[in-house]
Design a protein around this motif. Structure first.
Motif, PDB file in Angstrom:
ATOM      1  N   ALA A   1      17.604  18.891  38.508  1.00 34.84           N
ATOM      2  CA  ALA A   1      16.692  19.073  39.635  1.00 34.84           C
ATOM      3  C   ALA A   1      15.242  18.875  39.209  1.00 34.84           C
ATOM      4  N   ASN A   2      14.892  19.315  38.016  1.00 35.23           N
ATOM      5  CA  ASN A   2      13.512  19.145  37.548  1.00 35.23           C
ATOM      6  C   ASN A   2      13.167  17.672  37.370  1.00 35.23           C
ATOM      7  N   ALA A   3      14.116  16.887  36.828  1.00 32.33           N
ATOM      8  CA  ALA A   3      13.866  15.448  36.661  1.00 32.33           C
ATOM      9  C   ALA A   3      13.703  14.760  38.011  1.00 32.33           C
ATOM     10  N   VAL A   4      14.493  15.157  38.988  1.00 33.07           N
ATOM     11  CA  VAL A   4      14.369  14.566  40.328  1.00 33.07           C
ATOM     12  C   VAL A   4      13.026  14.931  40.955  1.00 33.07           C
ATOM     13  N   CYS A   5      12.617  16.191  40.806  1.00 30.17           N
ATOM     14  CA  CYS A   5      11.323  16.614  41.371  1.00 30.17           C
ATOM     15  C   CYS A   5      10.163  15.869  40.707  1.00 30.17           C
ATOM     16  N   ASP A   6      10.248  15.674  39.385  1.00 30.29           N
ATOM     17  CA  ASP A   6       9.189  14.936  38.695  1.00 30.29           C
ATOM     18  C   ASP A   6       9.111  13.497  39.185  1.00 30.29           C
ATOM     19  N   SER A   7      10.268  12.861  39.388  1.00 26.34           N
ATOM     20  CA  SER A   7      10.270  11.486  39.881  1.00 26.34           C
ATOM     21  C   SER A   7       9.715  11.404  41.297  1.00 26.34           C
ATOM     22  N   LEU A   8      10.126  12.318  42.155  1.00 23.14           N
ATOM     23  CA  LEU A   8       9.611  12.306  43.523  1.00 23.14           C
ATOM     24  C   LEU A   8       8.117  12.576  43.547  1.00 23.14           C
ATOM     25  N   ARG A   9       7.654  13.428  42.651  1.00 28.39           N
ATOM     26  CA  ARG A   9       6.225  13.742  42.602  1.00 28.39           C
ATOM     27  C   ARG A   9       5.402  12.489  42.295  1.00 28.39           C
ATOM     28  N   ARG A  10       5.916  11.636  41.406  1.00 32.71           N
ATOM     29  CA  ARG A  10       5.200  10.388  41.091  1.00 32.71           C
ATOM     30  C   ARG A  10       5.158   9.452  42.302  1.00 32.71           C
ATOM     31  N   HIS A  11       6.251   9.364  43.034  1.00 35.08           N
ATOM     32  CA  HIS A  11       6.268   8.494  44.212  1.00 35.08           C
ATOM     33  C   HIS A  11       5.410   9.060  45.333  1.00 35.08           C
ATOM     34  N   PHE A  12       5.411  10.376  45.477  1.00 34.12           N
ATOM     35  CA  PHE A  12       4.605  10.984  46.538  1.00 34.12           C
ATOM     36  C   PHE A  12       3.118  10.839  46.245  1.00 34.12           C
ATOM     37  N   SER A  13       2.742  10.766  44.974  1.00 35.29           N
ATOM     38  CA  SER A  13       1.320  10.569  44.647  1.00 35.29           C
ATOM     39  C   SER A  13       0.825   9.195  45.078  1.00 35.29           C
ATOM     40  N   ARG A  14       1.738   8.238  45.223  1.00 35.14           N
ATOM     41  CA  ARG A  14       1.351   6.892  45.652  1.00 35.14           C
ATOM     42  C   ARG A  14       1.440   6.712  47.168  1.00 35.14           C
ATOM     43  N   PHE A  15       2.472   7.266  47.790  1.00 39.07           N
ATOM     44  CA  PHE A  15       2.723   6.990  49.206  1.00 39.07           C
ATOM     45  C   PHE A  15       2.572   8.222  50.094  1.00 39.07           C
ATOM     46  N   GLY A  16       2.402   9.403  49.520  1.00 36.65           N
ATOM     47  CA  GLY A  16       2.268  10.602  50.330  1.00 36.65           C
ATOM     48  C   GLY A  16       3.597  11.324  50.506  1.00 36.65           C
TER      49      GLY A  16
END
Length: 621
Positions: A338-353
């Motif tokens: 779950a932590n790896a998934v949250c980290d990946s989503l955090r990177r994408h959300f920083s670009r697209f919101g």
């Protein structure tokens, strides 16, 4: 309670020899009394949440009914367990887990009926099953509950009771398997008279799978490619009358497959008819429900569908697709935690919101508390699709299948996988999508991504800039530069005073703009065309003596254009002279042919005014 159980905990330590002492016996008896006392065993409260935890072992069933208080603590309300009878002991593991659910629910019927509760289990049951499991489902349909899957280590209440069950009553000992069997129905119309049970026991592969289904799938076992096929379907396999059943279908041993195919092919009915005959005997899954599509979101990056791809070459990829634009993101991650998934989503959300909703399956990372907390903190709603129904998350499944095909093709062609994936994503995002009719890049970003093919098209910006440079080169004199702290004449636009005031250059604020301080204490921002050099009388006379035409032309230009003077002075340097390392060349007068028409175009009144201006400049210090 932990202090009481310390002697028993010591027996579980590594490299400790098992020795049940009197201290262990006292701890065991004391903990039983503590568990049944009022501080631990709570009274039923209709206002609190109900949780039923169930589990099964090779010889027993266990169930614990708890209620969660406002502080999050779970207090047991009732505990139940029993031993499996002879028939039930022969059930497969899936049937035992289902039996534990039915046992726990019926045992606590007076608490559960008519209210919602959470059913907690460490085993996933198949969506499609035959005979016994179907009847279990009918019994449970009268109750309102949601299922929560937990690890076996976190289901220790029910697990302990299933391994220490109460003895069977006389009625239970006499009871046989009252449930009808699926093969009772299948045998009536099965076209082959061979004993499938016997052949299953003789088959080396199916006998091994039979043991895994009955006694559990080992976690540290190296499965070969064929065994992995059964391992991936382990939640849908069970045993009935010694035969392996997959959902509604019998797993036919290898020795009987040719005979059954020959029997089905008898009379040469054709491919379609032959499959229809086989389905009549081997019972397919129920017909699929009509297609129900997800609503199309009105704005990009509002609803995301996510899923995992892998393992592929011992790696996993997190696949994200935007439901509005069909934009796909594929990121390689080390683990599926779950932590790896949250980290990946955090990177994408920083670009697209941040999106409004995320749709996923019921995998452990997506159903974990950490993932739910991350989405809640960011105001993102989470939709979990039904278990074992991947078509409910069809957008993510299609994206996974597409990316997987790209990776396999790159591996087959000995191409760098990361490079091939990047090239495909670039091409896909710039290609019109069949559903939306637009490129994903245009739908998400509002523009196409610039690629190598765009080099074939003329660049409008470069063409405009080239045209501007051409116009600038056609201009008159080169750019003048005023030196800082030098005295100058600055244009006065006030209604009082002289047209030109004396001042000092303070700073250069742009390529052609300056701040100039005048004698009255004010600072004015002026263009280079609004600034003149303060010349000495000698320089003015030299300009006048050099050429009458030039003097007249300069004076006329001073009258018509605001007195701009481009002759070289110590306060000004051209841009070319400033950049040059050598000494500045002496200014050359323009050719007479260029000045003569200028003088001729000046009429008599203007010519007289120009002469008077020159006389004034000659007397100015």
């Amino acid at each position: 309670m932990s202090d009481i159980l310390k002697p028993m905990y010591d027996l579980l330590k590594k490299n400790v020899q098992w020795n049940w002492t009197a201290a262990c016996d006292r701890a065991f008896n004391k903990i039983k009394s503590v568990l049944s006392s009022s501080p631990v065993l709570a009274h039923y409260d209709p206002s609190l949440e109900l949780i039923l935890s169930v589990d099964s072992s090779a010889y027993g069933l266990g169930a614990v009914l708890t209620q969660r208080r406002a502080d999050g603590a779970e207090l047991p309300v009732s505990c139940a367990s029993r031993t499996l009878n002879n028939a039930e002991a022969n059930y497969s593991q899936i049937d035992k887990e289902a039996l534990a659910i039915v046992f726990g629910v019926t045992k606590h019927h007076q608490y559960l009926y008519g209210t919602h509760f959470t059913l907690r289990s460490d085993h996933r049951l198949p969506v499609t099953a035959a005979s016994r499991l179907q009847r279990y489902a009918v019994k449970l349909a009268a109750y309102d509950f949601s299922i929560e899957f937990v690890k076996s280590a976190n289901n220790y209440f029910a697990d302990a009771l299933s391994r220490l069950p109460l003895e069977l009553t006389k009625k239970q000992l006499r009871g046989e398997d009252e449930e009808g069997r699926y093969l009772h129905y299948a045998q009536a119309s099965f076209p082959i008279s061979y004993d499938i049970k016997t052949e299953t026991g003789r088959d080396a592969l199916l006998s091994k799978i039979y043991g895994f289904v009955m006694y559990g799938w080992p976690s540290n076992y190296a499965y070969d490619d064929v065994e992995k096929i059964y391992f991936n379907k382990k939640d849908h396999l069970h045993v009935d009358q010694g035969c392996l059943i997959w959902g509604y279908r019998i797993v036919v041993p290898n020795s009987l497959r040719s005979c059954i195919m020959k029997e089905i092919h008898e009379g040469h009915p054709g491919i379609v008819k032959m499959k229809q005959i086989a389905r009549n005997y081997l019972r397919p899954t129920p017909p699929a429900a009509p297609l129900h599509s997800w609503p199309w979101p009105a704005e990009p990056w509002a609803r995301l569908h996510i899923d995992f791809l892998g393992p592929f070459n011992n790696s996993y990829y997190l696949i994200i697709i935007d439901a509005h634009s069909k934009w796909i993101e594929a990121e390689k991650i080390k683990t599926t935690s779950a932590n790896a998934v949250c980290d990946s989503l955090r990177r994408h959300f920083s670009r697209f919101g941040l999106p409004k909703r995320i749709v996923s399956d019921n995998g452990p990372p997506f159903s974990s508390a950490a993932f739910a907390q991350y989405l809640e903190c960011n105001g993102i709603k989470h939709t979990l699709v039904p278990p074992y129904h991947p078509s409910s998350n069809g957008a993510a499944e299609n994206a996974v299948r597409t990316i997987k095909r790209v990776l396999k093709k790159a591996e087959l062609e000995k191409e760098d996988i990361n490079r091939a994936l990047s090239r495909f994503l670039f091409m896909y995002r710039n290609t019109e999508q069949s559903t939306t009719g637009r490129e994903p890049a245009v739908a998400l970003l509002g523009r196409r991504l610039r690629g190598q093919l765009d080099l074939l098209r003329p660049d409008t910006a470069e063409r405009v800039r080239a045209r501007q440079l051409t116009e600038e080169q056609r201009g008159s004199a080169p750019l003048r530069v005023a030196q800082q702290n030098k005295p100058v004449l600055v244009r006065n636009y006030s209604k009082t005073g002289n047209k030109w005031d004396e001042g000092v250059v303070q700073a250069r604020t742009g390529p052609v703009t300056y701040n100039v301080a005048t004698k009255d204490g004010h600072t004015h921002k002026r263009h280079i065309d609004q600034i003149l050099a303060r010349k000495s009388r000698h320089s003015l006379s030299r300009v006048m003596d050099s050429s009458p035409n030039k003097s007249t032309s300069a004076c006329s230009r001073d009258m018509s254009e605001g007195g701009s003077d481009h002759d070289h002075d110590e306060s000004f340097d051209s841009a070319e002279e400033e950049a040059s390392a050598g000494p500045a060349p002496a200014p050359q007068p323009p050719p007479p042919t260029l000045l003569a028409p200028t003088v001729q175009r000046i009429d008599k009144p203007r010519r007289e005014a120009a002469i008077r201006c020159c006389e004034k400049l000659k007397n100015r210090k």
